[in-house]
Motif scaffolding. Sequence first.
Motif, short mmCIF file in Angstrom:
data_model
loop_
_atom_site.label_atom_id
_atom_site.label_comp_id
_atom_site.label_asym_id
_atom_site.label_seq_id
_atom_site.Cartn_x
_atom_site.Cartn_y
_atom_site.Cartn_z
N PRO A 1 -3.03 -4.03 -6.00
CA PRO A 1 -3.36 -5.46 -6.09
C PRO A 1 -2.56 -6.26 -5.06
N ALA A 2 -2.96 -7.52 -4.88
CA ALA A 2 -2.17 -8.41 -4.03
C ALA A 2 -0.79 -8.58 -4.66
N PRO A 3 0.28 -8.56 -3.87
CA PRO A 3 1.62 -8.72 -4.44
C PRO A 3 1.78 -10.06 -5.15
N PRO A 4 2.44 -10.07 -6.30
CA PRO A 4 2.77 -11.35 -6.93
C PRO A 4 3.72 -12.14 -6.05
N ILE A 5 3.57 -13.45 -6.07
CA ILE A 5 4.40 -14.35 -5.25
C ILE A 5 5.31 -15.16 -6.15
N LEU A 6 6.60 -15.11 -5.86
CA LEU A 6 7.58 -15.98 -6.50
C LEU A 6 8.02 -17.02 -5.49
N LEU A 7 8.29 -18.22 -5.96
CA LEU A 7 8.82 -19.27 -5.10
C LEU A 7 10.22 -19.66 -5.56
N GLY A 8 11.09 -19.94 -4.58
CA GLY A 8 12.43 -20.40 -4.89
C GLY A 8 12.52 -21.92 -4.79
N THR B 1 0.82 -1.21 0.00
CA THR B 1 0.00 0.00 0.00
C THR B 1 0.86 1.26 0.00
N VAL B 2 1.83 1.34 0.90
CA VAL B 2 2.62 2.57 1.00
C VAL B 2 3.54 2.76 -0.20
N SER B 3 3.86 1.68 -0.91
CA SER B 3 4.72 1.80 -2.09
C SER B 3 3.93 2.06 -3.37
N GLY B 4 2.62 2.07 -3.28
CA GLY B 4 1.81 2.27 -4.48
C GLY B 4 1.73 1.04 -5.36
N GLY B 5 1.80 -0.16 -4.75
CA GLY B 5 1.61 -1.39 -5.52
C GLY B 5 2.85 -1.87 -6.24
N ARG B 6 4.03 -1.64 -5.68
CA ARG B 6 5.28 -1.96 -6.38
C ARG B 6 5.97 -3.23 -5.88
N LEU B 7 5.36 -3.98 -5.00
CA LEU B 7 6.05 -5.07 -4.31
C LEU B 7 5.97 -6.40 -5.07
N THR B 8 7.09 -7.14 -5.05
CA THR B 8 7.14 -8.55 -5.47
C THR B 8 7.61 -9.36 -4.27
N ALA B 9 6.83 -10.37 -3.87
CA ALA B 9 7.12 -11.16 -2.68
C ALA B 9 7.70 -12.51 -3.08
N GLY B 10 8.99 -12.68 -2.87
CA GLY B 10 9.63 -13.97 -3.10
C GLY B 10 9.68 -14.76 -1.80
N LEU B 11 9.30 -16.03 -1.87
CA LEU B 11 9.22 -16.89 -0.68
C LEU B 11 10.09 -18.13 -0.87
N GLY B 12 10.68 -18.59 0.23
CA GLY B 12 11.47 -19.81 0.21
C GLY B 12 11.15 -20.68 1.41
N LEU B 13 11.63 -21.90 1.38
CA LEU B 13 11.39 -22.82 2.48
C LEU B 13 12.36 -22.61 3.63
#
Length: 327
Positions: free
Chosen positions: A195-202, A126-138
């Motif tokens: 929008p909801a941040p896109p999720i990347l998986l490693g 929200t504070v970035s104006g929708g610029r986030l990409t969320a990468g997740l790992g185990l």
Amino acid sequence: MDHGVAGTAVRARDAGEFPLEIHSYRLGGMRIGFAVPQSGAWATPDNMRRVATRAEELGYHELWTFQRLLYPVGHTMGPTYRSVHDPVVTLSYLAGVTSTVRLGVAVINSYVPPVLLAKQLATLQTVSGGRLTAGLGLGWLPEEFEAMGAGFERRGRRGEEFVEVLRKAWTDDVVEHHGEFYRIPPSHLDPKPSPAPPILLGGTAEVALRRAGRLADGWVSSSREDLAGIAPRVAAVKEAAARAGRDPAALRFVCRGVTQVRPGGGDDRRPLTGSYEDIRADVADLAAKGVTDVFHDLNFDREIASADAKEAMRRAEEALEALSPIG
């Protein structure tokens, strides 16, 4: 070459500000990012801001961070992991000094509580104006799981449920979850990110690649990835996406570039190590192998990690200009 930012780089070169000739480039649909100073002596707030704002001026697509919670005494994982700033706090700071460049983390590990991370990332989005990409790992370091009070076993299944909880938290009006690892009573978790941040998986194992194809918006490689063999991994993720009824063409394939500027790299050099000309050629080769995004991460260059802050920034700012995507 066009004028504006790229023209500024050329004028600076002509004035003697940069010791190497700068070739700006753009590679079809390939998106070029840059990792901010996050590890070691050069990772100061001022240096983070300098790299972030200049990267935005030069047309980089995304600024990137990574996570390392702790460094066990006596471990041999290397100097990059010894002193690392938190990625979410770092990106929150950079969101306030930039306006257009995207903000990515590769990756946050699943030992953190997903409902808390969902709230933090929603606020950052929200504070970035929708610029986030969320990468997740185990996650792979048992000591971090121990410190967080999370189980190290069954990390794959935990990771899948983790993604499920995040998406519920970001989209459902009433969030309720009763799973194997996480439980949420019927609750409102607002405000929602839009929008909801896109999720990347490693992950590099076959099961991890299939998981990314089934569940995520893309896949991100690790710092230990053999980039010469990345094409089969891209293909495996796409195949899993197609089998799950998803569009493989819609996925992102993000390469963390352990970029090391070494003039005269030779024929036996590893990808993204060598002269600027070598590195640009390697980026083009990665694009041909199906990679959609490359970000240059100097935090993993041992020469940068061991240099004093002034020398590290001198080299980083030179690379930032020389590898600019503007063309």
